[in-house]
Design a protein around this motif. Structure first.
Motif, PDB file in Angstrom:
ATOM      1  N   ALA A  19       0.829  -1.209   0.000  1.00  0.00           N
ATOM      2  CA  ALA A  19       0.000   0.000   0.000  1.00  0.00           C
ATOM      3  C   ALA A  19       0.860   1.253   0.000  1.00  0.00           C
ATOM      4  O   ALA A  19       0.524   2.251  -0.645  1.00  0.00           O
ATOM      5  N   LEU A  20       1.970   1.223   0.728  1.00  0.00           N
ATOM      6  CA  LEU A  20       2.865   2.388   0.741  1.00  0.00           C
ATOM      7  C   LEU A  20       3.431   2.656  -0.653  1.00  0.00           C
ATOM      8  O   LEU A  20       3.496   3.807  -1.103  1.00  0.00           O
ATOM      9  N   LYS A  21       3.820   1.601  -1.340  1.00  0.00           N
ATOM     10  CA  LYS A  21       4.327   1.763  -2.705  1.00  0.00           C
ATOM     11  C   LYS A  21       3.229   2.290  -3.622  1.00  0.00           C
ATOM     12  O   LYS A  21       3.453   3.187  -4.436  1.00  0.00           O
ATOM     13  N   SER A  22       2.026   1.736  -3.456  1.00  0.00           N
ATOM     14  CA  SER A  22       0.903   2.151  -4.299  1.00  0.00           C
ATOM     15  C   SER A  22       0.531   3.605  -4.053  1.00  0.00           C
ATOM     16  O   SER A  22       0.095   4.312  -4.974  1.00  0.00           O
ATOM     17  N   ALA A  23       0.703   4.075  -2.810  1.00  0.00           N
ATOM     18  CA  ALA A  23       0.372   5.470  -2.486  1.00  0.00           C
ATOM     19  C   ALA A  23       1.207   6.434  -3.325  1.00  0.00           C
ATOM     20  O   ALA A  23       0.713   7.480  -3.767  1.00  0.00           O
ATOM     21  N   PHE A  24       2.470   6.081  -3.568  1.00  0.00           N
ATOM     22  CA  PHE A  24       3.330   6.933  -4.398  1.00  0.00           C
ATOM     23  C   PHE A  24       2.953   6.823  -5.870  1.00  0.00           C
ATOM     24  O   PHE A  24       2.966   7.818  -6.600  1.00  0.00           O
ATOM     25  N   VAL A  25       2.584   5.596  -6.308  1.00  0.00           N
ATOM     26  CA  VAL A  25       2.171   5.412  -7.705  1.00  0.00           C
ATOM     27  C   VAL A  25       0.934   6.246  -8.003  1.00  0.00           C
ATOM     28  O   VAL A  25       0.785   6.838  -9.083  1.00  0.00           O
ATOM     29  N   LYS A  26       0.034   6.337  -7.015  1.00  0.00           N
ATOM     30  CA  LYS A  26      -1.214   7.066  -7.197  1.00  0.00           C
ATOM     31  C   LYS A  26      -1.025   8.583  -7.204  1.00  0.00           C
ATOM     32  O   LYS A  26      -1.992   9.331  -7.377  1.00  0.00           O
ATOM     33  N   LEU A  27       0.216   9.054  -7.018  1.00  0.00           N
ATOM     34  CA  LEU A  27       0.462  10.495  -7.124  1.00  0.00           C
ATOM     35  C   LEU A  27       0.301  10.987  -8.553  1.00  0.00           C
ATOM     36  O   LEU A  27       0.187  12.195  -8.787  1.00  0.00           O
ATOM     37  N   ASP A  28       0.289  10.072  -9.494  1.00  0.00           N
ATOM     38  CA  ASP A  28       0.031  10.432 -10.893  1.00  0.00           C
ATOM     39  C   ASP A  28      -1.326  11.135 -10.968  1.00  0.00           C
ATOM     40  O   ASP A  28      -2.346  10.562 -10.578  1.00  0.00           O
ATOM     41  N   PRO A  29      -1.372  12.390 -11.427  1.00  0.00           N
ATOM     42  CA  PRO A  29      -2.644  13.142 -11.465  1.00  0.00           C
ATOM     43  C   PRO A  29      -3.757  12.390 -12.187  1.00  0.00           C
ATOM     44  O   PRO A  29      -4.935  12.538 -11.849  1.00  0.00           O
ATOM     45  N   ARG A  30      -3.397  11.566 -13.166  1.00  0.00           N
ATOM     46  CA  ARG A  30      -4.425  10.803 -13.887  1.00  0.00           C
ATOM     47  C   ARG A  30      -5.137   9.820 -12.971  1.00  0.00           C
ATOM     48  O   ARG A  30      -6.301   9.483 -13.190  1.00  0.00           O
ATOM     49  N   ALA A  31      -4.434   9.351 -11.938  1.00  0.00           N
ATOM     50  CA  ALA A  31      -5.044   8.411 -10.997  1.00  0.00           C
ATOM     51  C   ALA A  31      -5.976   9.113 -10.016  1.00  0.00           C
ATOM     52  O   ALA A  31      -6.767   8.467  -9.335  1.00  0.00           O
ATOM     53  N   LEU A  32      -5.893  10.457  -9.959  1.00  0.00           N
ATOM     54  CA  LEU A  32      -6.698  11.216  -9.000  1.00  0.00           C
ATOM     55  C   LEU A  32      -7.853  11.966  -9.656  1.00  0.00           C
ATOM     56  O   LEU A  32      -8.558  12.709  -8.971  1.00  0.00           O
ATOM     57  N   THR A  33      -8.040  11.771 -10.950  1.00  0.00           N
ATOM     58  CA  THR A  33      -9.096  12.522 -11.640  1.00  0.00           C
ATOM     59  C   THR A  33     -10.482  12.219 -11.085  1.00  0.00           C
ATOM     60  O   THR A  33     -11.380  13.050 -11.174  1.00  0.00           O
ATOM     61  N   GLY A  34     -10.650  11.036 -10.518  1.00  0.00           N
ATOM     62  CA  GLY A  34     -11.954  10.690  -9.951  1.00  0.00           C
ATOM     63  C   GLY A  34     -12.158  11.223  -8.549  1.00  0.00           C
ATOM     64  O   GLY A  34     -13.228  11.043  -7.973  1.00  0.00           O
ATOM     65  N   ASN A  35     -11.138  11.866  -7.985  1.00  0.00           N
ATOM     66  CA  ASN A  35     -11.225  12.400  -6.624  1.00  0.00           C
ATOM     67  C   ASN A  35     -10.805  13.868  -6.644  1.00  0.00           C
ATOM     68  O   ASN A  35      -9.648  14.203  -6.395  1.00  0.00           O
ATOM     69  N   PRO A  36     -11.726  14.776  -6.974  1.00  0.00           N
ATOM     70  CA  PRO A  36     -11.369  16.194  -7.161  1.00  0.00           C
ATOM     71  C   PRO A  36     -10.764  16.849  -5.930  1.00  0.00           C
ATOM     72  O   PRO A  36      -9.933  17.753  -6.051  1.00  0.00           O
ATOM     73  N   VAL A  37     -11.167  16.415  -4.736  1.00  0.00           N
ATOM     74  CA  VAL A  37     -10.645  17.032  -3.513  1.00  0.00           C
ATOM     75  C   VAL A  37      -9.150  16.763  -3.379  1.00  0.00           C
ATOM     76  O   VAL A  37      -8.348  17.676  -3.140  1.00  0.00           O
TER      77      VAL A  37
END
Length: 678
Positions: A19-37
C-alpha cells in the motif's frame, strides 16, 4: 471456518508495504481525476513546492514553505494510502484465491458408450465438454453434474473443511472449478469458458477491478467537488479583501487555507469506505460483484426468499415414526429402518439417520432382495426369507395389505392427517404384512432461521417466503420459519411480478435463491443473493454469492450495507465539522497584523501566525491517517431506528468533529512551538 485470508482481523505487513508503494504510484494526477478534492490538494502541494523552491533560490527563509509543502504532499499520500490499504486487503485475498488454481489434466470423455477418455489440459476445455472426475481429482472447470453423486471438498472456494454432497439433478448439481472430489465419481458437463469461471469471477470481484462507484458515492463526489469550488472562490476572494485592507497575503498561506477548508478527510477516505464495504462482506463469505449491490443492501425494505434450499434444506427428511397401537416405538422405527437400508434417496438416508440418532440399528438381512420404488407400487423395501418390510404412500401400503380404510387404526389415521396438515408427507410402514406405523417426512427449516428473521424485522426489513408448495404446506413452513408473509404455488413469473410490484412502490428488494427458476428474480432484484451450492444460472444472475449457502447470511449483508452508508455519512459529518476550528486557526493568522482585533478569534492561544497555519495543515493530514481504521472497520450499526441512529451519529461525529480539531491543533501547535519549527 471461513476463508482464512479474510478472517484475520489484522492487516498483514506485506499489505502495508504494498500500500505504501501504491500510495506513491497514485500520485500520478491521472489516478486522481476521480477524486477532485485530493487532486486539488495535489495541485496546491505542487504550487507550494514551487514556492519553496523559489524561496530557496532567492536566499529567503525557506523553512516554513518547505514544511507546508511537505505536509500537503503527505496529505495526498495519506489519502492514497487509505485507498491502497483497502485495495491491498482485497488483492491479498485474490492472491490466496489464485493459489487455489491447480494445473491439471482433465479426463475428457470422447465416447461415453465405450467410456473412452483423453487426458486434456483444463484450460483447453470448452462449454459442452463432458469430463469424468474421480476421487482425488480436481474438478477442472465450472459445470453441471449429469451423472453420479460424490463428496466434494470446496475448501478452495468456501474455506469449509467439511466436504459436501453433489449429485445430478435438482439444485445441488453445480460444481466449481478448483474444488476436489473426495469420494465416488462425477460426470460433469463444462459450462464456463476459460477465464470466465466462478473462480475467475471471484478473483475479479475481490480485486475490485470492476468496481464502479455507487449512486450515493457519485452524489457525494459531486458534493465534494462543489464544496471544493466554493472554497476556491472564497479563498480567491480573500485576496481582494487583503488588498482592500492593505495586507499582502502570502499565496502559500492562501493555499494552506484552501486545503484545510475543503473536505480532504472524507475526500481521502471515500474510496476506502466503499472498498472496505465489499471487504467486510468477504469476511462473512459473501462475494459482491459491485459496490452498488453492497450499498443497496443497506436500504433494503423487502427480502424475498425461495423456500426450498434457502429457508429449508430442500430434501424431505424423516423427523419421527408414529407407531401403530400395540407396536413398540423402537420396533416401528426398526421396521422403517430396514425398509430404508437399500434406499439411496435423500428421504431413505434421512430415515436411516433418524434411527441411528435414536440408537436403533439394523443390517440388511443375508440374501435379502431390494424392492425399488416404482410409480406402480409407490413403495419400496426389502424381502428376505419370506419376510418383508415396506414403506411408501399411505394408500398404496394399505391397499397392498388388503386393508379397508375402516380397518386402519384411528390413531394412525389421525397421525396421517396431522402430518398432512403440518405440511409434511406421511409414509406408511409395514412389516411382514402388518401395518406398524407412519413416518413423518418434512422439509426441515434450517437452524437459526427464525431468530435471524426476527432480527431483520427489527431492522425494518419485511421477509416474504416464495414457494411452489400448496398454501397449507406453505403456511406451515412460513409459521415455523417466522417470515412476515408468503406466496404459495409461485411460478418464476409470480416472483418477478412481486419484485416489480414492490419496486414500483419505491422499495428496494433483495432476493435470496439457489435454483435455476430463481434466476429471473435474482436478476430483477436490487440485491440478488445466490447460494454458492445452487444452480449455475442462479449464481450468474445474482449480484452477490453466498459461499456458505446460508440464507440467514442476509442479515450480515444488510448490516454491512447499512454500515457502509452510516460510515460514509459519519466521516462526511466529521470532515465538514472540522472546518470550524480551522477558521479560528488560520483567519486570525492571516489578518491579525492589519486587524489586531481579530486576535480575539485566537481562542486556542496559538503561538504565532505561522505556527497556527502549520498546525492546521499538519492536523489536516494526520486526521486522515487516524481515521483509516474506522473507514476499514466501519461504524457499527445498531437496530435502534433511523431517528435515534442519526441523532447518535450527529452527536458523536458532528460534535466530535467540532471538538477534535480544537484539541488536535492546539497540541500540534505546542509541539511546533517547542521544537521551534515555525
Amino acid at each position: 471456518m471461513s476463508m482464512s485470508f479474510v478472517k484475520s482481523g489484522a492487516i498483514d505487513q506485506s499489505v502495508v508495504t504494498t500500500a505504501l508503494k501504491s500510495a506513491f504510484v497514485k500520485l500520478d494526477p491521472r489516478a486522481l481525476t476521480g477524486n477532485p478534492v485530493i487532486l486539488a490538494t495535489e495541485v496546491v502541494a505542487a504550487l507550494a513546492t514551487v514556492s519553496a523552491g523559489v524561496a530557496i533560490a532567492g536566499g529567503l527563509p525557506a523553512s516554513f514553505p518547505i514544511q507546508i509543502a511537505a505536509w500537503l504532499w503527505l496529505t495526498v499520500l495519506f489519502a492514497n494510502f487509505a485507498e491502497a490499504i483497502a485495495e491491498g486487503r482485497g488483492k491479498a485475498a485474490a492472491d490466496s484465491l489464485r493459489a487455489t488454481r491447480v494445473t491439471t489434466r482433465a479426463k475428457l470423455i470422447i465416447d461415453d458408450a465405450r467410456n473412452a477418455m483423453v487426458p486434456t489440459p483444463a484450460h483447453e476445455l470448452v462449454p459442452g465438454d463432458i469430463v469424468l472426475v474421480e476421487a482425488g481429482d480436481v474438478i477442472p472447470a465450472d459445470g453441471e453434474i449429469i451423472e453420479g453423486v460424490a463428496s466434494v471438498n470446496e475448501a478452495a472456494i468456501t474455506g469449509e473443511s467439511a466436504p459436501v454432497i453433489r449429485e445430478s439433478g435438482g439444485d445441488r448439481s453445480a460444481v466449481t472449478g478448483g474444488t476436489t472430489v473426495v469420494s465416488d465419481w462425477l460426470k460433469v458437463k463444462v459450462t464456463s469458458q476459460q477465464g470466465s469461471s466462478f473462480l475467475d469471477r471471484m478473483i475479479a470481484m475481490v480485486e475490485g477491478a470492476d468496481r464502479r462507484k455507487t449512486p450515493n458515492e457519485l452524489a457525494l463526489a459531486v458534493l465534494l467537488a462543489g464544496l471544493t469550488l466554493v472554497f476556491l472562490i472564497a479563498v480567491v476572494t480573500l485576496t481582494g479583501l487583503g488588498a482592500f485592507l492593505g495586507v499582502t497575503l502570502d499565496p502559500m498561506v492562501l493555499g494552506a487555507l484552501f486545503v484545510t477548508l475543503i473536505p480532504t478527510t472524507i475526500g481521502g477516505l471515500l474510496s476506502a469506505v466503499g472498498i472496505a464495504g465489499m471487504d467486510r462482506l468477504l469476511k462473512v463469505n459473501v462475494l459482491a460483484t459491485s459496490g452498488r449491490a453492497v450499498e443497496a443492501a443497506g436500504d433494503v425494505d423487502t427480502l424475498l426468499l425461495d423456500k426450498t434450499g434457502t429457508i429449508t434444506f430442500g430434501n424431505r427428511m424423516a423427523v419421527e415414526v408414529v407407531p401403530a397401537p400395540g407396536v413398540r416405538p423402537d420396533a416401528a422405527l426398526r421396521a422403517a429402518l430396514i425398509a430404508s437400508l437399500a434406499d439411496e434417496t435423500p428421504e431413505g438416508r434421512s430415515i436411516v439417520e433418524l434411527a441411528r440418532n435414536q440408537g436403533v440399528t439394523a443390517q440388511i438381512p443375508a440374501g435379502a432382495t431390494s424392492i425399488p420404488f416404482s410409480a406402480t407400487t409407490r413403495q419400496s423395501g426389502l424381502d428376505a426369507d419370506g419376510k418383508s418390510w415396506r414403506k411408501g404412500a399411505v394408500d398404496a401400503v394399505i391397499r397392498s395389505l388388503d386393508l379397508s380404510e375402516s380397518q386402519v387404526p384411528a390413531e394412525l389415521r389421525q397421525a396421517v392427517d396431522r402430518v398432512a396438515r403440518s405440511g409434511g408427507t406421511p409414509l406408511a410402514v409395514s412389516e411382514h404384512g402388518a401395518l406398524v406405523g407412519v413416518i413423518h417426512l418434512k422439509d426441515v427449516v434450517k437452524p437459526g432461521v427464525k431468530d435471524r428473521f426476527a432480527d431483520l424485522r427489527r431492522m425494518g426489513v419485511r421477509t416474504v417466503m416464495i414457494t411452489g408448495d400448496n398454501p397449507v404446506t406453505a403456511a406451515a413452513i412460513a409459521s415455523e420459519a417466522g417470515v412476515d408473509d408468503f406466496l404459495a404455488e409461485a411460478t418464476p413469473e409470480d416472483k418477478l411480478r412481486i419484485i416489480r410490484t414492490e419496486q414500483a412502490k419505491g422499495r428496494l428488494v433483495a432476493m435470496c435463491g439457489d435454483g435455476a427458476n430463481d434466476a429471473p428474480a435474482l436478476a430483477q432484484a436490487d440485491v440478488g443473493v445466490a447460494m454458492q451450492t445452487g444452480a449455475q444460472a442462479a449464481r450468474e444472475a445474482g449480484n452477490m454469492v453466498d459461499l456458505d449457502s446460508d440464507p440467514t447470511k442476509v442479515l450480515e449483508i444488510v448490516e454491512v450495507g447499512k454500515q457502509l452508508l452510516i460510515t460514509r455519512g459519519a466521516l462526511t459529518t466529521f470532515s465538514i465539522a472540522n472546518d470550524v476550528a480551522k477558521y479560528f486557526a488560520i483567519i486570525p493568522a492571516m489578518f491579525v497584523v492589519a486587524l489586531p482585533s481579530l486576535g480575539a478569534m485566537n481562542i486556542m492561544g496559538l503561538s504565532s501566525p505561522q505556527s497556527a497555519i502549520l498546525s492546521a495543515v499538519i492536523f489536516n493530514a494526520l486526521v486522515i491517517v487516524a481515521l483509516i481504521p474506522l473507514a476499514l472497520r466501519g461504524v457499527r450499526y445498531r437496530a435502534i431506528g433511523a431517528a435515534k441512529l442519526l441523532s447518535r451519529n450527529l452527536t458523536i461525529y458532528g460534535i466530535g468533529g467540532l471538538i477534535a480539531p480544537f484539541v488536535g491543533i492546539k497540541l500540534i501547535d505546542m509541539i511546533v512551538a517547542a521544537l521551534k519549527l515555525a
